[in-house]
Design a protein around this motif. Sequence first.
Motif, PDB file in Angstrom:
ATOM      1  N   ALA A 174      -8.204 -32.606  -3.146  1.00 52.32           N
ATOM      2  CA  ALA A 174      -8.170 -31.853  -4.407  1.00 52.32           C
ATOM      3  C   ALA A 174      -9.018 -32.535  -5.475  1.00 52.32           C
ATOM      4  O   ALA A 174      -9.755 -31.876  -6.219  1.00 52.32           O
ATOM      5  N   ARG A 192      -6.336 -27.187   3.708  1.00 56.85           N
ATOM      6  CA  ARG A 192      -5.310 -26.187   3.390  1.00 56.85           C
ATOM      7  C   ARG A 192      -5.583 -25.511   2.047  1.00 56.85           C
ATOM      8  O   ARG A 192      -5.741 -26.191   1.021  1.00 56.85           O
ATOM      9  N   PRO A 193      -5.610 -24.161   2.023  1.00 57.78           N
ATOM     10  CA  PRO A 193      -5.904 -23.405   0.803  1.00 57.78           C
ATOM     11  C   PRO A 193      -4.972 -23.734  -0.359  1.00 57.78           C
ATOM     12  O   PRO A 193      -5.405 -23.764  -1.509  1.00 57.78           O
ATOM     13  N   GLU A 194      -3.695 -24.021  -0.059  1.00 54.98           N
ATOM     14  CA  GLU A 194      -2.749 -24.284  -1.154  1.00 54.98           C
ATOM     15  C   GLU A 194      -3.057 -25.585  -1.885  1.00 54.98           C
ATOM     16  O   GLU A 194      -2.735 -25.752  -3.066  1.00 54.98           O
ATOM     17  N   ILE A 195      -3.729 -26.522  -1.191  1.00 55.00           N
ATOM     18  CA  ILE A 195      -4.100 -27.796  -1.810  1.00 55.00           C
ATOM     19  C   ILE A 195      -5.477 -27.701  -2.469  1.00 55.00           C
ATOM     20  O   ILE A 195      -5.742 -28.334  -3.483  1.00 55.00           O
ATOM     21  N   SER A 197      -7.088 -24.983  -3.791  1.00 56.87           N
ATOM     22  CA  SER A 197      -7.197 -23.644  -4.401  1.00 56.87           C
ATOM     23  C   SER A 197      -8.359 -23.496  -5.381  1.00 56.87           C
ATOM     24  O   SER A 197      -8.816 -22.387  -5.643  1.00 56.87           O
ATOM     25  N   GLU A 198      -8.863 -24.614  -5.921  1.00 53.95           N
ATOM     26  CA  GLU A 198      -9.970 -24.530  -6.881  1.00 53.95           C
ATOM     27  C   GLU A 198     -11.334 -24.375  -6.200  1.00 53.95           C
ATOM     28  O   GLU A 198     -12.336 -24.121  -6.868  1.00 53.95           O
ATOM     29  N   SER A 204     -10.927 -24.346   7.683  1.00 57.02           N
ATOM     30  CA  SER A 204     -10.139 -25.409   8.322  1.00 57.02           C
ATOM     31  C   SER A 204     -11.018 -26.591   8.730  1.00 57.02           C
ATOM     32  O   SER A 204     -10.533 -27.718   8.858  1.00 57.02           O
TER      33      SER A 204
END
Length: 211
Positions: A174, A192-195, A197-198, A204
């Motif tokens: 991130a 991972r997209p949730e980590i 997200s920016e 993957s």
Amino acid sequence: MLEHMKGSIFDLDGVIVDTAKYHFLAWRELAKELGFEFTEEHNERLKGVSRMESLRILLEIGGVQATEAEQQCMAQEKNDRYVKYISQLDESELLPGVRTYLTGLRMRGIGIALGSASKNAEFILERLQIASLFDAVIDGNKVSKAKPDPEVFLKGCEALRLDPSHCVVFEDAAAGVQAGKAAGCGVVGIGRPEILSEADLVVSGLIDLVK
């Protein structure tokens, strides 16, 4: 974004190769020596962070006080252990799709740089037998500010002689994504997209970008 890029800047750990496991083992051994347990959960806090800052976090976790001189010795000890581990690296440890993707960029005339906090980056690229695919290596020996500061990526763009708006950063942390965005580059998140997200795009691994 990827169709129009003229330069690419890759983080090392988690994008090109997974050396994070060796960092973890080296930090864990140091923590054990200092009398406390260092877990994989703790290790998440060290991702994308410079060696000395990682040590400060580790000492904070263990509640250990140390002078500046003692910290320098500990950091060197940790690095010596880490280098011993990565001395066994070979190209079989390249993450899936890496060589194919880098070779494809080279054939298209796209500049390739490394942008990593690692001070062992050039040694690792040599061990993986991909050093010749990089036009520039900006590592922990060439920057003074850790991600999320954009210094490493701005220097990567400069080395490629390209404006940041023409470059794409490939990052798994991130803090690295934030650094890439702050530099004015496009950013592909690896993981991972949730980590991540920016990031402008999340995949993957580089294998997902191989056509």
